[in-house]
Design a protein around this motif. Structure first.
Motif, PDB file in Angstrom:
ATOM      1  N   SER A   1      -1.065  -6.394 -13.890  1.00 22.13           N
ATOM      2  CA  SER A   1      -2.026  -6.054 -12.839  1.00 22.13           C
ATOM      3  C   SER A   1      -1.347  -6.209 -11.484  1.00 22.13           C
ATOM      4  O   SER A   1      -0.380  -6.967 -11.337  1.00 22.13           O
ATOM      5  CB  SER A   1      -3.268  -6.955 -12.931  1.00 22.13           C
ATOM      6  OG  SER A   1      -2.882  -8.319 -12.800  1.00 22.13           O
ATOM      7  N   PHE A   2      -1.875  -5.489 -10.490  1.00 20.94           N
ATOM      8  CA  PHE A   2      -1.287  -5.500  -9.152  1.00 20.94           C
ATOM      9  C   PHE A   2      -2.347  -5.823  -8.113  1.00 20.94           C
ATOM     10  O   PHE A   2      -3.462  -5.270  -8.180  1.00 20.94           O
ATOM     11  CB  PHE A   2      -0.656  -4.144  -8.795  1.00 20.94           C
ATOM     12  CG  PHE A   2       0.289  -3.612  -9.830  1.00 20.94           C
ATOM     13  CD1 PHE A   2       1.574  -4.099  -9.948  1.00 20.94           C
ATOM     14  CD2 PHE A   2      -0.116  -2.619 -10.700  1.00 20.94           C
ATOM     15  CE1 PHE A   2       2.433  -3.603 -10.902  1.00 20.94           C
ATOM     16  CE2 PHE A   2       0.737  -2.115 -11.659  1.00 20.94           C
ATOM     17  CZ  PHE A   2       2.024  -2.610 -11.761  1.00 20.94           C
ATOM     18  N   ALA A   3      -2.009  -6.681  -7.175  1.00 12.53           N
ATOM     19  CA  ALA A   3      -2.832  -6.867  -5.975  1.00 12.53           C
ATOM     20  C   ALA A   3      -2.193  -6.033  -4.870  1.00 12.53           C
ATOM     21  O   ALA A   3      -1.009  -6.184  -4.570  1.00 12.53           O
ATOM     22  CB  ALA A   3      -2.893  -8.338  -5.580  1.00 12.53           C
ATOM     23  N   ILE A   4      -2.952  -5.121  -4.273  1.00 16.91           N
ATOM     24  CA  ILE A   4      -2.426  -4.193  -3.277  1.00 16.91           C
ATOM     25  C   ILE A   4      -2.609  -4.810  -1.890  1.00 16.91           C
ATOM     26  O   ILE A   4      -3.738  -5.094  -1.472  1.00 16.91           O
ATOM     27  CB  ILE A   4      -3.137  -2.829  -3.358  1.00 16.91           C
ATOM     28  CG1 ILE A   4      -3.119  -2.301  -4.798  1.00 16.91           C
ATOM     29  CG2 ILE A   4      -2.471  -1.841  -2.426  1.00 16.91           C
ATOM     30  CD1 ILE A   4      -1.733  -2.132  -5.364  1.00 16.91           C
TER      31      ILE A   4
ATOM     32  N   THR B   1      -0.437 -14.831   6.546  1.00 16.58           N
ATOM     33  CA  THR B   1      -1.587 -14.253   5.847  1.00 16.58           C
ATOM     34  C   THR B   1      -1.487 -12.734   5.897  1.00 16.58           C
ATOM     35  O   THR B   1      -1.010 -12.165   6.880  1.00 16.58           O
ATOM     36  CB  THR B   1      -2.908 -14.707   6.492  1.00 16.58           C
ATOM     37  OG1 THR B   1      -2.923 -14.319   7.869  1.00 16.58           O
ATOM     38  CG2 THR B   1      -3.079 -16.204   6.382  1.00 16.58           C
ATOM     39  N   GLN B   2      -1.941 -12.085   4.828  1.00 19.74           N
ATOM     40  CA  GLN B   2      -1.958 -10.626   4.750  1.00 19.74           C
ATOM     41  C   GLN B   2      -3.261 -10.184   4.085  1.00 19.74           C
ATOM     42  O   GLN B   2      -3.841 -10.905   3.261  1.00 19.74           O
ATOM     43  CB  GLN B   2      -0.753 -10.103   3.956  1.00 19.74           C
ATOM     44  CG  GLN B   2       0.573 -10.291   4.662  1.00 19.74           C
ATOM     45  CD  GLN B   2       1.716  -9.655   3.903  1.00 19.74           C
ATOM     46  OE1 GLN B   2       1.511  -9.037   2.871  1.00 19.74           O
ATOM     47  NE2 GLN B   2       2.925  -9.807   4.426  1.00 19.74           N
TER      48      GLN B   2
ATOM     49  N   VAL C   1      -7.871 -11.986   1.396  1.00 15.79           N
ATOM     50  CA  VAL C   1      -6.742 -12.381   2.237  1.00 15.79           C
ATOM     51  C   VAL C   1      -5.780 -13.192   1.397  1.00 15.79           C
ATOM     52  O   VAL C   1      -6.189 -14.136   0.696  1.00 15.79           O
ATOM     53  CB  VAL C   1      -7.204 -13.209   3.464  1.00 15.79           C
ATOM     54  CG1 VAL C   1      -6.008 -13.661   4.278  1.00 15.79           C
ATOM     55  CG2 VAL C   1      -8.153 -12.390   4.330  1.00 15.79           C
ATOM     56  N   ALA C   2      -4.499 -12.813   1.417  1.00 16.61           N
ATOM     57  CA  ALA C   2      -3.444 -13.555   0.715  1.00 16.61           C
ATOM     58  C   ALA C   2      -2.816 -14.534   1.687  1.00 16.61           C
ATOM     59  O   ALA C   2      -2.397 -14.154   2.784  1.00 16.61           O
ATOM     60  CB  ALA C   2      -2.391 -12.590   0.163  1.00 16.61           C
TER      61      ALA C   2
ATOM     62  N   GLN D   1       0.827  -1.201   0.000  1.00 19.66           N
ATOM     63  CA  GLN D   1       0.000   0.000   0.000  1.00 19.66           C
ATOM     64  C   GLN D   1       0.865   1.256   0.000  1.00 19.66           C
ATOM     65  O   GLN D   1       0.544   2.243  -0.676  1.00 19.66           O
ATOM     66  CB  GLN D   1      -0.925  -0.010   1.224  1.00 19.66           C
ATOM     67  CG  GLN D   1      -1.847   1.192   1.312  1.00 19.66           C
ATOM     68  CD  GLN D   1      -2.728   1.148   2.544  1.00 19.66           C
ATOM     69  OE1 GLN D   1      -2.653   0.225   3.351  1.00 19.66           O
ATOM     70  NE2 GLN D   1      -3.563   2.158   2.705  1.00 19.66           N
ATOM     71  N   ALA D   2       1.984   1.218   0.738  1.00 23.08           N
ATOM     72  CA  ALA D   2       2.869   2.382   0.780  1.00 23.08           C
ATOM     73  C   ALA D   2       3.463   2.676  -0.591  1.00 23.08           C
ATOM     74  O   ALA D   2       3.560   3.839  -1.010  1.00 23.08           O
ATOM     75  CB  ALA D   2       3.981   2.148   1.797  1.00 23.08           C
ATOM     76  N   CYS D   3       3.846   1.627  -1.324  1.00 26.32           N
ATOM     77  CA  CYS D   3       4.399   1.832  -2.660  1.00 26.32           C
ATOM     78  C   CYS D   3       3.317   2.335  -3.620  1.00 26.32           C
ATOM     79  O   CYS D   3       3.585   3.190  -4.488  1.00 26.32           O
ATOM     80  CB  CYS D   3       5.006   0.533  -3.163  1.00 26.32           C
ATOM     81  SG  CYS D   3       5.770   0.642  -4.799  1.00 26.32           S
ATOM     82  N   ALA D   4       2.101   1.824  -3.486  1.00 29.42           N
ATOM     83  CA  ALA D   4       1.011   2.283  -4.360  1.00 29.42           C
ATOM     84  C   ALA D   4       0.697   3.750  -4.124  1.00 29.42           C
ATOM     85  O   ALA D   4       0.422   4.510  -5.069  1.00 29.42           O
ATOM     86  CB  ALA D   4      -0.231   1.419  -4.138  1.00 29.42           C
ATOM     87  N   GLU D   5       0.750   4.188  -2.865  1.00 26.99           N
ATOM     88  CA  GLU D   5       0.528   5.604  -2.581  1.00 26.99           C
ATOM     89  C   GLU D   5       1.666   6.447  -3.124  1.00 26.99           C
ATOM     90  O   GLU D   5       1.446   7.570  -3.602  1.00 26.99           O
ATOM     91  CB  GLU D   5       0.380   5.795  -1.069  1.00 26.99           C
ATOM     92  CG  GLU D   5      -0.877   5.160  -0.496  1.00 26.99           C
ATOM     93  CD  GLU D   5      -0.917   5.241   1.020  1.00 26.99           C
ATOM     94  OE1 GLU D   5       0.111   5.673   1.602  1.00 26.99           O
ATOM     95  OE2 GLU D   5      -1.948   4.885   1.621  1.00 26.99           O
ATOM     96  N   ARG D   6       2.891   5.921  -3.041  1.00 27.57           N
ATOM     97  CA  ARG D   6       4.035   6.664  -3.549  1.00 27.57           C
ATOM     98  C   ARG D   6       3.989   6.794  -5.071  1.00 27.57           C
ATOM     99  O   ARG D   6       4.451   7.783  -5.628  1.00 27.57           O
ATOM    100  CB  ARG D   6       5.317   5.960  -3.107  1.00 27.57           C
ATOM    101  CG  ARG D   6       6.572   6.768  -3.314  1.00 27.57           C
ATOM    102  CD  ARG D   6       7.764   6.174  -2.577  1.00 27.57           C
ATOM    103  NE  ARG D   6       8.136   4.866  -3.076  1.00 27.57           N
ATOM    104  CZ  ARG D   6       8.006   3.747  -2.386  1.00 27.57           C
ATOM    105  NH1 ARG D   6       7.485   3.772  -1.164  1.00 27.57           N
ATOM    106  NH2 ARG D   6       8.392   2.585  -2.891  1.00 27.57           N
TER     107      ARG D   6
END
Length: 455
Positions: free
Chosen positions: A306-309, A284-285, A278-279, A259-264
């Protein structure tokens, strides 16, 4: 009768002997089993050294099922022992070149034997291999042994690299004493009843640990590279024109991003939260959502993916199998590069100095880093609780001087002072009991109550 024999090296074997067997013959039998000369054998039974070679085992009190400790005698000559010189192994030091000495051309092909006059004039140099200063210097002079010490004995290596000889000697002596005490405890446990189930398990564990040590020594000798740290495969790329260090993982099913990289990279506005979930993998995340289409620039090529955030992900981005198969990527470990089949471009994997910090930490350093973070968190919580405990009833901090202005009614304070109590004591007790006058009065009477005749 059957007796169990163990050595300080960890060898354990069982012998079927007669109580009338003499000690000298028993040592010869042990020599056949463990290879130690009978003249160098010292036999201990229940912490007592058996000395008379003509005395029988039964005469020493050895019974069926007892355990005997076999120790190798020092091989130093009697003259050296009388002078206090330490025991040395029977090794040939004639071919060892001392650093700083003359080169090979200055050494004779045949070692010269000193005369008797020179032997009397030059005293032998005592070298104690158990001396902490000598051991410390040996490790400092051998980088390979020092690296092995860091892998196998981290506390001793830290004491060695601290530069304090006293600390190194203290840690070394502590570890030696713990090892001796552990061995003696095991011997006492097995001597109590060698045929007991717990004693048999202890013997089995001793043999297993010996095999593990032998296996590790073989691996260190024939494949030392297996003890090194392997770096993960990272490459430099750009997402939405922002530089990112991506981890190439062919074992991951999908490409993910933190999430931090996606915001950046300013792509959180494209996240479809309907794909939240849930991954599961190693742990688990939480998956926040999915970016269905984005561009990754690897070198001069632009690739779609594609990206899973993920909400809590230590690495910025992970290139999974979906992206690698779509663009026919090939991981070339021989040339240390990633080859992209659809574009024909290549990019080199990053070196150790360029990978993120989370990829450089080994398991020990990660555990220490986590422990430090936990300690800092506990300290912050303790400070917060302490500040809350010192707060008064209204939430403000209580003044250190109780005689200062109080938040309690003046009428209540005057009423308690009229009973003969000091004003400071009255305010203190009211603060302790949250303004409860009756409880404060009871506490004041209990503190000021005296037994008749007591000073």
């Amino acid at each position: 009768m059957k007796v169990t024999v163990t050595t300080l090296a960890g060898d354990v074997f069982t012998l079927d002997v007669s109580p009338e067997l003499e000690l000298v013959n028993f040592k010869a039998l042990c020599e056949f089993e463990c290879g130690v000369s009978s003249e160098q054998c010292l036999v201990h039974h229940e912490g007592r050294l058996l000395q008379d070679p003509q005395k029988t085992l039964g005469g020493f009190g050895v019974k069926d099922g007892d355990m005997l400790l076999l120790q190798q005698r020092s091989t130093a000559p009697p003259q050296a022992q009388q002078r206090g010189a330490p025991s040395m192994l029977n090794m040939d030091f004639s071919q060892i070149q001392i650093p700083g000495a003359a080169g090979p051309s200055a050494v004779s092909q045949r070692p010269t034997v000193p005369s008797s006059e020179q032997q009397q004039r030059v005293p032998p140099v005592p070298v104690n291999e158990n001396d902490p200063a000598h051991l410390r210097q040996m490790f400092l002079n051998d980088p390979h042994q020092l690296s092995l010490l860091k892998e196998r004995n981290r506390p001793l290596a830290d004491a060695l690299l601290s530069g304090d000889l006293g600390k190194f000697a203290e840690v070394l002596d502590k570890q030696r004493r713990e090892r001796v005490e552990k061995e003696l405890m095991q011997i006492r446990m097995m001597n109590a009843n060698p045929f007991d189930a717990s004693a048999q398990q202890q013997i089995e564990e001793t043999i297993r640990l010996k095999n593990v040590d032998a296996n590790m020594e073989t691996a260190m000798e024939h494949s030392p590279e297996s003890f090194g740290q392997v770096l993960m495969l990272y490459i430099d790329c750009k997402v939405n024109f922002h530089p990112v260090k991506a981890f190439v993982d062919s074992g991951a099913q999908m490409t993910i991003m933190s999430q931090a990289c996606a915001e950046r990279c300013n792509i959180m506005r494209l996240v479809d939260k309907r794909w939240a979930g849930v991954a599961k993998g190693v742990g688990t995340q939480k998956i926040i959502g999915r970016v269905h289409l984005g561009q990754i620039q690897i070198g001069p090529a632009f690739l779609q993916s594609s990206f899973a955030i993920l909400e809590d992900q230590p690495m910025d981005m992970l290139l999974g199998l979906d992206m690698l198969k779509r663009h026919q990527c090939c991981i070339d470990l021989k040339n240390n590069l990633l080859r992209i089949g659809t574009t024909g471009t290549e990019t080199a994997f990053l070196g150790e100095a360029d990978v993120p910090i989370c990829a450089r930490l080994n398991r020990t350093e990660s555990m220490e880093h986590t422990a430090l973070e936990s300690e800092d968190k506990q300290l912050a919580e303790a400070l917060q609780r302490s500040s809350q405990d010192t707060a008064g009833p209204s939430g403000s901090t209580v003044a250190s001087n109780p005689s200062q202005q109080s938040s309690f009614p003046e009428a209540t304070i005057s009423e308690l002072v009229a009973m003969g109590f000091q004003r400071d004591d009255v305010i203190t007790e009211l603060q302790r009991h949250n303004g409860d006058k009756q409880t404060a009065i009871a506490s004041l009477f209990a503190k000021n109550f005296k037994i008749p005749g007591q000073k």
